[in-house]
Motif scaffolding. Structure first.
Motif, PDB file in Angstrom:
ATOM      1  N   GLY A  86       0.817  -1.203   0.000  1.00 40.38           N
ATOM      2  CA  GLY A  86       0.000   0.000   0.000  1.00 40.38           C
ATOM      3  C   GLY A  86       0.849   1.249   0.000  1.00 40.38           C
ATOM      4  O   GLY A  86       0.586   2.180  -0.747  1.00 40.38           O
ATOM      5  N   SER A 111      -8.710  -3.734  -2.257  1.00 38.12           N
ATOM      6  CA  SER A 111      -9.915  -3.245  -2.917  1.00 38.12           C
ATOM      7  C   SER A 111      -9.790  -1.729  -3.070  1.00 38.12           C
ATOM      8  O   SER A 111      -9.399  -1.041  -2.137  1.00 38.12           O
ATOM      9  CB  SER A 111     -11.142  -3.568  -2.063  1.00 38.12           C
ATOM     10  OG  SER A 111     -11.276  -4.955  -1.896  1.00 38.12           O
ATOM     11  N   TYR A 116      -7.825   4.448  -6.524  1.00 40.67           N
ATOM     12  CA  TYR A 116      -6.765   5.279  -5.954  1.00 40.67           C
ATOM     13  C   TYR A 116      -5.858   5.803  -7.072  1.00 40.67           C
ATOM     14  O   TYR A 116      -5.547   6.987  -7.134  1.00 40.67           O
ATOM     15  CB  TYR A 116      -5.974   4.433  -4.945  1.00 40.67           C
ATOM     16  CG  TYR A 116      -4.774   5.119  -4.332  1.00 40.67           C
ATOM     17  CD1 TYR A 116      -4.904   5.826  -3.134  1.00 40.67           C
ATOM     18  CD2 TYR A 116      -3.524   5.048  -4.928  1.00 40.67           C
ATOM     19  CE1 TYR A 116      -3.811   6.447  -2.562  1.00 40.67           C
ATOM     20  CE2 TYR A 116      -2.425   5.676  -4.365  1.00 40.67           C
ATOM     21  CZ  TYR A 116      -2.568   6.367  -3.179  1.00 40.67           C
ATOM     22  OH  TYR A 116      -1.478   6.992  -2.621  1.00 40.67           O
ATOM     23  N   ARG A 120      -5.098   9.803  -9.312  1.00 43.31           N
ATOM     24  CA  ARG A 120      -3.770  10.404  -9.210  1.00 43.31           C
ATOM     25  C   ARG A 120      -2.961  10.412 -10.492  1.00 43.31           C
ATOM     26  O   ARG A 120      -1.908  11.040 -10.541  1.00 43.31           O
ATOM     27  CB  ARG A 120      -2.974   9.687  -8.102  1.00 43.31           C
ATOM     28  CG  ARG A 120      -3.454  10.082  -6.715  1.00 43.31           C
ATOM     29  CD  ARG A 120      -2.958   9.138  -5.646  1.00 43.31           C
ATOM     30  NE  ARG A 120      -3.439   9.549  -4.328  1.00 43.31           N
ATOM     31  CZ  ARG A 120      -4.657   9.286  -3.852  1.00 43.31           C
ATOM     32  NH1 ARG A 120      -5.512   8.614  -4.581  1.00 43.31           N
ATOM     33  NH2 ARG A 120      -5.024   9.703  -2.663  1.00 43.31           N
TER      34      ARG A 120
ATOM     35  N   LEU B 207     -14.571  -4.750   1.054  1.00 50.14           N
ATOM     36  CA  LEU B 207     -13.704  -4.407   2.188  1.00 50.14           C
ATOM     37  C   LEU B 207     -14.119  -5.256   3.378  1.00 50.14           C
ATOM     38  O   LEU B 207     -15.309  -5.482   3.617  1.00 50.14           O
ATOM     39  CB  LEU B 207     -13.834  -2.913   2.518  1.00 50.14           C
ATOM     40  CG  LEU B 207     -13.261  -1.964   1.463  1.00 50.14           C
ATOM     41  CD1 LEU B 207     -13.625  -0.515   1.783  1.00 50.14           C
ATOM     42  CD2 LEU B 207     -11.747  -2.111   1.348  1.00 50.14           C
ATOM     43  N   GLY B 275     -16.026   5.028  -2.703  1.00 49.51           N
ATOM     44  CA  GLY B 275     -14.982   5.870  -3.279  1.00 49.51           C
ATOM     45  C   GLY B 275     -13.642   5.616  -2.617  1.00 49.51           C
ATOM     46  O   GLY B 275     -12.610   6.076  -3.093  1.00 49.51           O
ATOM     47  N   TYR B 276     -13.671   4.869  -1.510  1.00 47.71           N
ATOM     48  CA  TYR B 276     -12.456   4.398  -0.848  1.00 47.71           C
ATOM     49  C   TYR B 276     -11.583   5.504  -0.262  1.00 47.71           C
ATOM     50  O   TYR B 276     -10.376   5.347  -0.146  1.00 47.71           O
ATOM     51  CB  TYR B 276     -11.613   3.544  -1.806  1.00 47.71           C
ATOM     52  CG  TYR B 276     -12.297   2.286  -2.304  1.00 47.71           C
ATOM     53  CD1 TYR B 276     -12.321   1.140  -1.524  1.00 47.71           C
ATOM     54  CD2 TYR B 276     -12.913   2.243  -3.543  1.00 47.71           C
ATOM     55  CE1 TYR B 276     -12.934  -0.018  -1.970  1.00 47.71           C
ATOM     56  CE2 TYR B 276     -13.538   1.090  -4.004  1.00 47.71           C
ATOM     57  CZ  TYR B 276     -13.535  -0.038  -3.213  1.00 47.71           C
ATOM     58  OH  TYR B 276     -14.147  -1.178  -3.662  1.00 47.71           O
ATOM     59  N   LEU B 317       1.924   9.278   4.982  1.00 43.98           N
ATOM     60  CA  LEU B 317       2.526   7.951   4.794  1.00 43.98           C
ATOM     61  C   LEU B 317       1.571   6.843   5.168  1.00 43.98           C
ATOM     62  O   LEU B 317       1.542   5.790   4.541  1.00 43.98           O
ATOM     63  CB  LEU B 317       3.800   7.820   5.637  1.00 43.98           C
ATOM     64  CG  LEU B 317       5.051   8.433   5.036  1.00 43.98           C
ATOM     65  CD1 LEU B 317       6.244   8.175   5.940  1.00 43.98           C
ATOM     66  CD2 LEU B 317       5.317   7.859   3.646  1.00 43.98           C
ATOM     67  N   ASP B 320      -2.314   8.287   2.949  1.00 44.00           N
ATOM     68  CA  ASP B 320      -2.446   8.411   1.495  1.00 44.00           C
ATOM     69  C   ASP B 320      -2.099   7.087   0.851  1.00 44.00           C
ATOM     70  O   ASP B 320      -1.043   6.895   0.253  1.00 44.00           O
ATOM     71  CB  ASP B 320      -1.541   9.525   0.963  1.00 44.00           C
ATOM     72  CG  ASP B 320      -1.843   9.825  -0.505  1.00 44.00           C
ATOM     73  OD1 ASP B 320      -2.707   9.135  -1.082  1.00 44.00           O
ATOM     74  OD2 ASP B 320      -1.215  10.733  -1.071  1.00 44.00           O
ATOM     75  N   THR B 321      -3.019   6.143   0.991  1.00 46.22           N
ATOM     76  CA  THR B 321      -2.802   4.804   0.460  1.00 46.22           C
ATOM     77  C   THR B 321      -4.165   4.164   0.276  1.00 46.22           C
ATOM     78  O   THR B 321      -5.177   4.834   0.429  1.00 46.22           O
ATOM     79  CB  THR B 321      -1.887   3.998   1.423  1.00 46.22           C
ATOM     80  OG1 THR B 321      -1.679   2.706   0.874  1.00 46.22           O
ATOM     81  CG2 THR B 321      -2.493   3.867   2.809  1.00 46.22           C
ATOM     82  N   THR B 322      -4.169   2.905  -0.089  1.00 46.91           N
ATOM     83  CA  THR B 322      -5.466   2.256  -0.289  1.00 46.91           C
ATOM     84  C   THR B 322      -6.190   2.107   1.049  1.00 46.91           C
ATOM     85  O   THR B 322      -5.564   2.079   2.107  1.00 46.91           O
ATOM     86  CB  THR B 322      -5.290   0.871  -0.920  1.00 46.91           C
ATOM     87  OG1 THR B 322      -4.377   0.126  -0.118  1.00 46.91           O
ATOM     88  CG2 THR B 322      -4.733   0.983  -2.331  1.00 46.91           C
ATOM     89  N   ASP B 324      -7.700  -0.273   2.704  1.00 50.50           N
ATOM     90  CA  ASP B 324      -7.411  -1.354   3.652  1.00 50.50           C
ATOM     91  C   ASP B 324      -6.042  -1.206   4.309  1.00 50.50           C
ATOM     92  O   ASP B 324      -5.842  -1.668   5.427  1.00 50.50           O
ATOM     93  CB  ASP B 324      -7.566  -2.736   2.987  1.00 50.50           C
ATOM     94  CG  ASP B 324      -6.671  -2.920   1.777  1.00 50.50           C
ATOM     95  OD1 ASP B 324      -6.053  -1.937   1.329  1.00 50.50           O
ATOM     96  OD2 ASP B 324      -6.598  -4.058   1.267  1.00 50.50           O
ATOM     97  N   GLN B 325      -5.113  -0.547   3.622  1.00 49.95           N
ATOM     98  CA  GLN B 325      -3.781  -0.372   4.190  1.00 49.95           C
ATOM     99  C   GLN B 325      -3.685   0.842   5.106  1.00 49.95           C
ATOM    100  O   GLN B 325      -2.751   0.957   5.898  1.00 49.95           O
ATOM    101  CB  GLN B 325      -2.752  -0.200   3.061  1.00 49.95           C
ATOM    102  CG  GLN B 325      -2.641  -1.387   2.125  1.00 49.95           C
ATOM    103  CD  GLN B 325      -1.924  -2.552   2.762  1.00 49.95           C
ATOM    104  OE1 GLN B 325      -0.979  -2.369   3.520  1.00 49.95           O
ATOM    105  NE2 GLN B 325      -2.364  -3.756   2.474  1.00 49.95           N
TER     106      GLN B 325
END
Lengths: 308, 432
Positions: A86, A111, A116, A120, B207, B275-276, B317, B320-322, B324-325
């Motif tokens: 990630g 998912s 994402y 970007r 999710l 939209g995650y 850090l 700004d990621t997916t 679930d992470q």
């Protein structure tokens, strides 16, 4: 119209749009059967295949589609612990953007990873499977296989069997089949094919695999991930196979013209009994062939091509 | 230094009465309070005059959940930025949640933090110690020592104390020291691996879900232990309708428990996750609309004593990621008042005093503090709030170091235009 748009998932697509993609793919099936399997449709366009999760079938299928359309393609495989996956995605996104590619085909364990990226970078994003969410090109190739067999999609009865909960293939198919007017039933262990999921997707849940398959045009078996055992979703693979595995006798409950599908790779002896391998109803290799054509159509349309 | 606030609406007044007041602040305290127009500026020529016509006056706004991230995570927030964010949000007192490194499980850590707060804190800061050593849930923290060092509450923050025997002893042990034990109920084996509320939305998005019973089971155990030990316990932030019902029943049965929810959960549901956007990844997770309505009802009928900001600044850090992470949490102390008070727009006028209560006297009582009253002699912790001021959440308007808010780029209505802490103006916006 999907022309020029990202392909993030099936959600939100209409029956018309889905049929348009399949119509476009039909032309590419024909090209793949020629001795010279190449057209110049995407000449000069750059496609990056970014696979954060190991995949042979889907990656090769996309690569073949790209080559047959004369695109320049590069593969980026990321292996690493899931923890740093990630975090490095932001860096990856920025790097991909700097490389000025036209399309990015992404497979990722999270998912929403394609969404994402889509927010970007400038390139068109094609989802090649994200976490438990969607695998839209798989659903499209499944529709293609069914439409070829039955000449239509509306009104088909489809049983989706197995680990529906953790399956992005199932989610994309549930959405696609609903859009085209097919009738879907799910079946499997209550821990992996729960009522709540049937409700969330507005489909029926059958209490046994046999019941789900009875009178169906299509049975779609799903791959069982062995690691689900660790999560305690199942007592054992043997029990799964005995209670939910599909064998030749089970196939006889379908319509005479009914077919058996599986997204692959199959765990023979777990979700499918080895005796269905050679059964005439089994169309798993047709699905693979349709995969290349459907992915060619998606690449072509996503990069601005006009549907046929 | 003196300051005269003129013609402000006293929104703590019951039944939504439009009560206007003048308030004179002298030094640290409120010198005089009277009906609007009763304190003419001519009588106090040296006083700075704040015309609060059309504005609301709140006394002693208190947030029971602000993570300052200092020491240990200063790139996400520190004492100076976190308390300035609180001041800008109109919050005059915060409880610093001890999710720090080093952990607030010994006196030196609290004393060092108190020193930093004295030097850099813009608002009043109450300190919390951890409930267990290293917040590891195994062994009691030194309660007497933490109390001497200034702790008013004990909590392991977002880590629910899963070992029931340790929790029982922690509650028993704390009873003689007058500290409130705060628990954030979420049963870890059920919550394990989950990133949002389990339900139709999580199933659709692919999710992993946290089932509602993860909160209910943990809460039911907490309430049973609170009833048995007769300790002062606070539970929250809560996010499910059944949790509100469990607290309601416990209170009716005479259990000495207080409860809270977070402001985001009064306004947002799990639909916000579509939209995650990782800023909607909260702990506890956002629930259904029925949960949201039950929380609002709990605020209005007094089942919930406080609404907290659950201010959890997290850096890019980890955010700004997916989805679930990403880390859990949103930066929230700047949106607390607009979200809670904004609910009043769709509620009967008499609901306003209750919305004010859960931001002021309610949370103060949870900490065992005498609520700040709008009366002569009280400490001048005051917020002048403009209920119709529109603003947009942007990097420029945001004071927290971390921009992980679901409201980024969105317009909000209502903002603190002046914040006084101990009579000192710690935040003021220019008149438009």
């Amino acid at each position: 119209m999907i022309a020029g748009k990202h392909m993030l998932g099936i959600r939100g697509m209409s029956a018309d749009e889905l049929h348009q993609i399949l119509d476009t793919a039909k032309g590419f099936v024909e090209i793949s059967r020629r001795p010279i399997k190449k057209v110049p449709s995407l000449r000069g366009r750059t496609v990056l295949n970014v696979f954060y999760e190991s995949s042979t079938r889907t990656r090769v299928s996309f690569e073949l589609a790209e080559k047959r359309l004369s695109a320049d393609s590069v593969n980026i495989a990321q292996s690493g612990s899931s923890a740093d996956k990630g975090e490095s995605l932001l860096d990856t996104a920025q790097n991909l953007d700097a490389m000025q590619c036209d399309a990015v085909v992404i497979r990722h364990a999270s998912s929403g990873a394609p969404h994402y990226l889509a927010e970007r970078i400038k390139a068109r994003i094609i989802n090649a499977g994200d976490g438990l969410h969607e695998h839209p090109t798989q659903a499209l190739l499944d529709l293609m296989t069914m439409r070829q067999r039955f000449g239509k999609l509306e009104g088909l009865e489809v049983a989706i069997v197995g680990d529906v909960l953790h399956s992005r293939v199932a989610r994309s198919n549930l959405l696609a089949l609903a859009a085209v007017g097919a009738k879907v039933r799910i079946a499997g262990p209550p821990t992996l094919a729960p009522h709540a999921l049937a409700l969330a997707f507005g489909v029926e849940r059958a209490s046994s695999v046999q019941e789900a398959m009875r009178g169906a045009h299509v049975t779609m078996a799903l791959r069982l991930q062995r690691e689900r055992m660790v999560g305690g979703f199942l007592p054992s693979l043997e029990e799964y196979s005995a209670a939910y595995g599909i064998n030749r006798a089970a196939l006889e409950g379908m319509r005479p013209e009914g077919i058996l599908m599986h997204p692959g790779p199959v765990n023979w002896g777990v979700e499918l009994s080895p005796d269905v391998r050679e059964a005439p109803r089994t169309v798993i290799l047709d699905q693979v062939e349709m995969g290349v054509a459907v992915r060619a159509a998606v690449l072509y349309l996503t990069l601005g091509g006009q549907p046929s | 230094m003196s300051l005269l606030i003129r013609n402000a609406r006293d929104v703590a007044a019951a039944d939504g009465a439009d009560k206007r007041v003048d308030v004179l602040v002298l030094g640290e305290r409120i010198e005089e309070v009277g009906p609007a127009g009763s304190i003419p500026p001519e009588r106090h020529p040296g006083a700075e005059v704040v015309d609060a016509t059309g504005r609301w006056l709140l006394a002693g706004t208190t947030d029971l959940w602000t993570e300052l991230r200092e020491p240990g995570f200063e790139w996400e927030e520190d004492v100076a930025t976190g308390t300035r964010a609180a001041a800008a949000g109109g919050v005059t007192r915060i409880l610093a949640i001890p999710d720090t490194t080093p952990v607030m499980d010994h006196a030196e850590a609290l004393i060092a933090l108190r020193r930093r707060v004295d030097e850099h804190g813009a608002v009043a800061v109450s300190l919390a110690g951890t409930l267990t050593a290293q917040a590891a849930g195994k062994q009691l923290a030194p309660v007497a020592e933490l109390r001497r060092a200034g702790a008013v509450a004990l909590t392991d923050g977002a880590r629910w104390l899963a070992d029931a025997a340790v929790m029982r002893r922690a509650l028993e042990y704390s009873t003689d020291f007058g500290l409130v034990v705060m628990s954030s109920p979420l049963e870890p084996s059920l919550a394990h691996g989950g990133v949002m509320r389990e339900g139709p939305t999580s199933l659709r998005l692919g999710l992993r879900g946290i089932p509602r019973v993860a909160e209910e089971i943990a809460l039911a155990r907490d309430l049973a232990l609170a009833a048995e030990t007769r300790a002062r316990m606070h539970v929250g932030p809560l996010a499910t309708a059944n949790a509100v019902e469990l607290v309601r029943a416990a209170k009716a049965a005479g259990v000495d428990v207080t409860a809270s929810c977070a402001a985001h959960h009064l306004v947002l549901t799990d639909e916000a996750v579509v939209g995650y956007g990782a800023s909607t990844k909260l702990r506890p997770p956002l629930g259904t609309d029925a949960d949201r309505e039950a929380l609002v009802a709990g605020v209005l009928d007094g089942t919930l004593d406080a609404v907290v900001s659950a201010h959890a600044p997290r850096g890019v850090l980890v955010k700004d990621t997916t989805f679930d992470q990403a880390a859990f949490g949103a930066s929230g102390v700047e949106t607390l008042l607009p979200l809670v008070l904004g609910l009043g727009r769709s509620l009967p006028a008499r609901a306003l005093s209750q919305l004010v209560h859960v931001l002021t006297a309610g949370p103060a009582r949870v900490l065992g503090l005498e609520p700040v009253r709008l009366a002569a002699g009280a400490r001048a912790d005051l917020t002048v709030y403009d209920p119709s001021r529109a603003w947009t959440v942007t990097r420029k308007t945001w004071r927290s170091k971390s921009l992980n808010t679901p409201w980024l780029g969105r317009a909000l209505t209502g903002a603190a235009v002046a914040t006084l802490v101990g009579g000192r103006v710690v935040h003021q916006v220019e008149a438009k």
